[in-house]
Design an enzyme around this catalytic site. Structure first.
Site, PDB file in Angstrom:
ATOM      1  N   GLY A  12       0.932  -1.071  -0.067  1.00 52.45           N
ATOM      2  CA  GLY A  12      -0.046  -0.042  -0.201  1.00 52.45           C
ATOM      3  C   GLY A  12       0.766   1.368   0.087  1.00 52.45           C
ATOM      4  O   GLY A  12       0.521   2.438   0.416  1.00 52.45           O
ATOM      5  N   GLY A  15      -0.307   4.863  -1.287  1.00 55.27           N
ATOM      6  CA  GLY A  15      -1.114   5.630  -0.819  1.00 55.27           C
ATOM      7  C   GLY A  15      -0.810   6.964  -0.103  1.00 55.27           C
ATOM      8  O   GLY A  15       0.405   7.307  -0.043  1.00 55.27           O
ATOM      9  N   GLN A  16      -1.975   7.338   0.613  1.00 56.04           N
ATOM     10  CA  GLN A  16      -1.557   8.602   1.301  1.00 56.04           C
ATOM     11  C   GLN A  16      -0.704   8.509   2.461  1.00 56.04           C
ATOM     12  O   GLN A  16       0.405   9.486   2.457  1.00 56.04           O
ATOM     13  CB  GLN A  16      -3.049   9.381   1.918  1.00 56.04           C
ATOM     14  CG  GLN A  16      -2.894  10.660   2.336  1.00 56.04           C
ATOM     15  CD  GLN A  16      -4.058  10.901   3.515  1.00 56.04           C
ATOM     16  OE1 GLN A  16      -4.731  10.276   3.835  1.00 56.04           O
ATOM     17  NE2 GLN A  16      -3.995  12.222   3.726  1.00 56.04           N
ATOM     18  N   LEU A  17      -0.879   7.398   3.024  1.00 53.38           N
ATOM     19  CA  LEU A  17       0.381   7.473   4.019  1.00 53.38           C
ATOM     20  C   LEU A  17       1.365   6.636   3.772  1.00 53.38           C
ATOM     21  O   LEU A  17       2.502   6.948   3.964  1.00 53.38           O
ATOM     22  CB  LEU A  17      -0.233   6.272   5.413  1.00 53.38           C
ATOM     23  CG  LEU A  17       0.556   5.867   6.464  1.00 53.38           C
ATOM     24  CD1 LEU A  17       0.819   6.919   7.288  1.00 53.38           C
ATOM     25  CD2 LEU A  17      -0.392   4.861   7.240  1.00 53.38           C
ATOM     26  N   ASP A  38       2.622  -2.197  -4.200  1.00 60.85           N
ATOM     27  CA  ASP A  38       1.144  -1.664  -4.259  1.00 60.85           C
ATOM     28  C   ASP A  38       0.502  -2.226  -5.560  1.00 60.85           C
ATOM     29  O   ASP A  38       1.477  -2.790  -6.564  1.00 60.85           O
ATOM     30  CB  ASP A  38       1.334  -0.221  -4.474  1.00 60.85           C
ATOM     31  CG  ASP A  38      -0.001   0.545  -3.887  1.00 60.85           C
ATOM     32  OD1 ASP A  38      -0.018   1.359  -3.031  1.00 60.85           O
ATOM     33  OD2 ASP A  38      -1.080   0.296  -4.648  1.00 60.85           O
ATOM     34  N   ILE A  39      -0.667  -2.297  -5.608  1.00 60.33           N
ATOM     35  CA  ILE A  39      -1.320  -2.717  -6.795  1.00 60.33           C
ATOM     36  C   ILE A  39      -1.499  -1.873  -7.872  1.00 60.33           C
ATOM     37  O   ILE A  39      -1.525  -1.938  -9.106  1.00 60.33           O
ATOM     38  CB  ILE A  39      -3.016  -3.158  -6.434  1.00 60.33           C
ATOM     39  CG1 ILE A  39      -3.699  -4.316  -7.351  1.00 60.33           C
ATOM     40  CG2 ILE A  39      -3.995  -1.988  -6.260  1.00 60.33           C
ATOM     41  CD1 ILE A  39      -4.869  -4.977  -6.867  1.00 60.33           C
ATOM     42  N   TYR A 147     -16.007  -0.426   7.519  1.00 66.02           N
ATOM     43  CA  TYR A 147     -14.603  -0.224   7.562  1.00 66.02           C
ATOM     44  C   TYR A 147     -14.108  -0.474   9.133  1.00 66.02           C
ATOM     45  O   TYR A 147     -13.078  -1.226   9.571  1.00 66.02           O
ATOM     46  CB  TYR A 147     -14.191   1.220   7.255  1.00 66.02           C
ATOM     47  CG  TYR A 147     -12.865   1.865   7.497  1.00 66.02           C
ATOM     48  CD1 TYR A 147     -11.763   1.381   6.644  1.00 66.02           C
ATOM     49  CD2 TYR A 147     -12.635   2.720   8.314  1.00 66.02           C
ATOM     50  CE1 TYR A 147     -10.476   1.864   6.906  1.00 66.02           C
ATOM     51  CE2 TYR A 147     -11.488   3.305   8.627  1.00 66.02           C
ATOM     52  CZ  TYR A 147     -10.341   2.872   8.133  1.00 66.02           C
ATOM     53  OH  TYR A 147      -8.973   3.239   7.946  1.00 66.02           O
ATOM     54  N   LYS A 151     -11.648  -3.048  10.944  1.00 66.73           N
ATOM     55  CA  LYS A 151     -10.534  -2.598  11.795  1.00 66.73           C
ATOM     56  C   LYS A 151     -10.526  -3.206  13.389  1.00 66.73           C
ATOM     57  O   LYS A 151      -9.629  -3.641  13.565  1.00 66.73           O
ATOM     58  CB  LYS A 151     -10.463  -1.104  11.760  1.00 66.73           C
ATOM     59  CG  LYS A 151     -10.027  -0.405  10.482  1.00 66.73           C
ATOM     60  CD  LYS A 151      -8.608  -0.673  10.206  1.00 66.73           C
ATOM     61  CE  LYS A 151      -7.983   0.098   8.678  1.00 66.73           C
ATOM     62  NZ  LYS A 151      -7.103  -0.405   8.394  1.00 66.73           N
TER      63      LYS A 151
HETATM   64  P1  NAD Z   1      -4.954   5.099   0.698  1.00 67.05           P
HETATM   65  O1  NAD Z   1      -6.379   4.497   0.184  1.00 67.05           O
HETATM   66  O2  NAD Z   1      -4.605   6.405   0.371  1.00 67.05           O
HETATM   67  O3  NAD Z   1      -3.875   3.861   0.084  1.00 67.05           O
HETATM   68  C1  NAD Z   1      -3.905   2.675   0.179  1.00 67.05           C
HETATM   69  C2  NAD Z   1      -3.132   1.897  -0.806  1.00 67.05           C
HETATM   70  O4  NAD Z   1      -3.445   0.529  -0.996  1.00 67.05           O
HETATM   71  C3  NAD Z   1      -3.479   2.500  -2.274  1.00 67.05           C
HETATM   72  O5  NAD Z   1      -2.263   2.971  -2.815  1.00 67.05           O
HETATM   73  C4  NAD Z   1      -3.709   1.390  -3.154  1.00 67.05           C
HETATM   74  O6  NAD Z   1      -3.377   1.260  -4.466  1.00 67.05           O
HETATM   75  C5  NAD Z   1      -3.324   0.149  -2.239  1.00 67.05           C
HETATM   76  N1  NAD Z   1      -4.001  -1.158  -2.326  1.00 67.05           N
HETATM   77  C6  NAD Z   1      -5.207  -1.060  -2.575  1.00 67.05           C
HETATM   78  N2  NAD Z   1      -5.709  -2.593  -2.652  1.00 67.05           N
HETATM   79  C7  NAD Z   1      -4.427  -3.234  -2.914  1.00 67.05           C
HETATM   80  C8  NAD Z   1      -4.246  -4.570  -3.058  1.00 67.05           C
HETATM   81  N3  NAD Z   1      -5.066  -5.465  -3.252  1.00 67.05           N
HETATM   82  N4  NAD Z   1      -2.864  -4.905  -3.152  1.00 67.05           N
HETATM   83  C9  NAD Z   1      -1.786  -3.931  -2.816  1.00 67.05           C
HETATM   84  N5  NAD Z   1      -2.149  -2.549  -2.618  1.00 67.05           N
HETATM   85  C10 NAD Z   1      -3.342  -2.433  -2.502  1.00 67.05           C
HETATM   86  O7  NAD Z   1      -4.918   4.840   2.343  1.00 67.05           O
HETATM   87  P2  NAD Z   1      -4.194   5.701   3.411  1.00 67.05           P
HETATM   88  O8  NAD Z   1      -4.772   6.677   3.732  1.00 67.05           O
HETATM   89  O9  NAD Z   1      -2.677   5.612   2.899  1.00 67.05           O
HETATM   90  O10 NAD Z   1      -4.363   4.436   4.445  1.00 67.05           O
HETATM   91  C11 NAD Z   1      -3.303   3.659   4.804  1.00 67.05           C
HETATM   92  C12 NAD Z   1      -3.897   2.843   6.008  1.00 67.05           C
HETATM   93  O11 NAD Z   1      -3.940   3.483   6.960  1.00 67.05           O
HETATM   94  C13 NAD Z   1      -5.195   1.833   5.779  1.00 67.05           C
HETATM   95  O12 NAD Z   1      -5.096   0.605   6.516  1.00 67.05           O
HETATM   96  C14 NAD Z   1      -5.857   2.907   6.382  1.00 67.05           C
HETATM   97  O13 NAD Z   1      -7.076   2.308   6.848  1.00 67.05           O
HETATM   98  C15 NAD Z   1      -5.139   3.282   7.641  1.00 67.05           C
HETATM   99  N6  NAD Z   1      -5.612   4.727   8.050  1.00 67.05           N
HETATM  100  C16 NAD Z   1      -5.908   5.829   7.305  1.00 67.05           C
HETATM  101  C17 NAD Z   1      -6.347   6.933   7.764  1.00 67.05           C
HETATM  102  C18 NAD Z   1      -6.300   8.112   6.960  1.00 67.05           C
HETATM  103  O14 NAD Z   1      -6.793   9.222   7.432  1.00 67.05           O
HETATM  104  N7  NAD Z   1      -5.704   8.004   5.944  1.00 67.05           N
HETATM  105  C19 NAD Z   1      -6.738   7.078   9.063  1.00 67.05           C
HETATM  106  C20 NAD Z   1      -6.969   5.838   9.941  1.00 67.05           C
HETATM  107  C21 NAD Z   1      -6.222   4.795   9.384  1.00 67.05           C
END
Ligand code: NAD
Length: 321
Positions: A12, A15-17, A38-39, A147, A151
């Protein structure tokens, strides 16, 4: 997680994090030692060029095994998930990805004798009957979003793998994360990122939450620091093996708009709550993170005003590039 030259896998990572966490892990452990997976492929040149990237579906066990043989990684960060707002639109898929993705990584970690696993939880584990202010570490948890249910179940399984199999799994319940490097991925707190972009574009921001909806939030540098601090803490200091409450600030849409208006006085916000209001109303307004403070010394650096100043400064710089 000491700096021993062992390899780290981040799933992942685009993604944002993940895009920010991967870069910081590469700073600490070396670019070649941190495998981004990442996918989808990385959009940021910095992420693409600073170390190895693998296109991986976390639901594909064989691909994960092949990756383990190729890199022999010792630490895994499993970040891939469907977030809260998107999860309500695709509930079965959200459950499948969030749970199977976690199981695949927990089982892979046992099979491959991985030293540590990081998996993020969320304030979404709490529900309408949870005390909403200074929500304690241990309390009523009755999440009513897919969600949140995934979690909460994930937290139980992380603790189970720790207790039954001795797997060193660590986790944080992030609040809404706000950063300027990557756009958010479909959560209920996404408004608090979008609002800065609209303000800088000179546009009115229509908020999908109502004016006085307070939610716990955190600036991305604090989230990255918390994650790395937790993963670097000695194993016996990590007393909570489900997931730690984590807190930095709480604000409403009206308050973040006011903070932005100190820099952009003409900025305007309107309110048009949608289905995400109901999700926000089931979540805490503020979080008690004293366990994280006591166990591994957690302390955030940014409040709303410091974050707003830094977000606007960095987004302006990015506009100039
Ligand atoms: P995001 O949606 O920005 O990123 C998720 C990433 O996972 C994406 O790049 C996506 O392409 C990748 N992905 C999706 N399906 C996939 C798969 N089958 N195989 C491999 N990669 C795959 O999410 P984020 O905001 O970066 O969140 C990251 C984690 O932090 C998550 O578990 C989320 O639940 C947790 N989280 C985020 C927040 C927030 O505010 N951003 C808050 C609480 C918890």
């Amino acid at each position: 997680m000491a700096n021993t030259g062992e390899k780290v896998l981040v799933i992942g990572a685009c993604g944002q994090l993940g895009s920010e966490l991967t870069l910081e892990l590469r700073n600490i452990y070396g670019g070649d030692n941190v495998i981004a997976a990442d996918i989808s492929t990385p959009k940021q040149a910095e992420l693409r060029d600073s170390g190895p990237f693998e296109e991986v579906d976390v639901l594909n066990k064989q691909v994960l095994k092949d990756l383990a043989s190729k890199y022999n990684f010792k630490h895994i960060y499993q970040l891939a998930a469907v977030l809260s707002a998107t999860g309500e639109k695709k509930p079965k898929f959200a459950w499948q990805l969030n749970m199977e993705g976690l199981f695949n990584i927990l089982d892979l970690a046992l099979e491959q004798k991985v030293a540590s696993v990081y998996w993020p939880s969320s304030i979404a584990v709490f529900g309408p009957n949870t005390p909403r202010r200074h929500t304690p570490q241990h309390t009523v948890m009755d999440p009513n979003t897919v969600y949140g249910i995934s979690k909460q179940a994930g937290e139980r399984w992380c603790e189970y793998y720790f207790l039954k199999h001795g797997l060193d799994v660590r986790s944080l319940r992030y609040p809404g994360l706000i950063g300027y490097k990557a756009l958010p991925g479909g959560g209920t707190t996404d408004y608090a990122v979008d609002i800065y972009h609209k303000a800088l574009a000179g546009e009115t921001f229509e908020c999908f939450l109502s004016e006085h909806t307070y939610l716990p939030m955190m600036y991305m540098p604090d989230a990255i620091k918390a994650t790395i601090d937790l993963m670097q803490a000695p194993a016996d200091a990590v007393k909570v093996r489900s997931s730690y409450n984590l807190s930095a600030m709480s604000f409403s849409p009206a308050e973040i708009a006011k903070a932005i208006q100190q820099h952009i006085p003409d900025f305007n916000i309107t309110y048009n709550p949608d289905y995400r209001q109901q999700i926000a109303d089931s979540w805490p307004q503020s979080i008690d993170d004293s366990a994280a403070q006591q166990d591994w010394g957690w302390k955030p650096a940014y409040d709303l005003n410091a974050m707003t100043k830094d977000m606007l400064l960095n987004l302006r710089k990015m506009q100039l590039v």
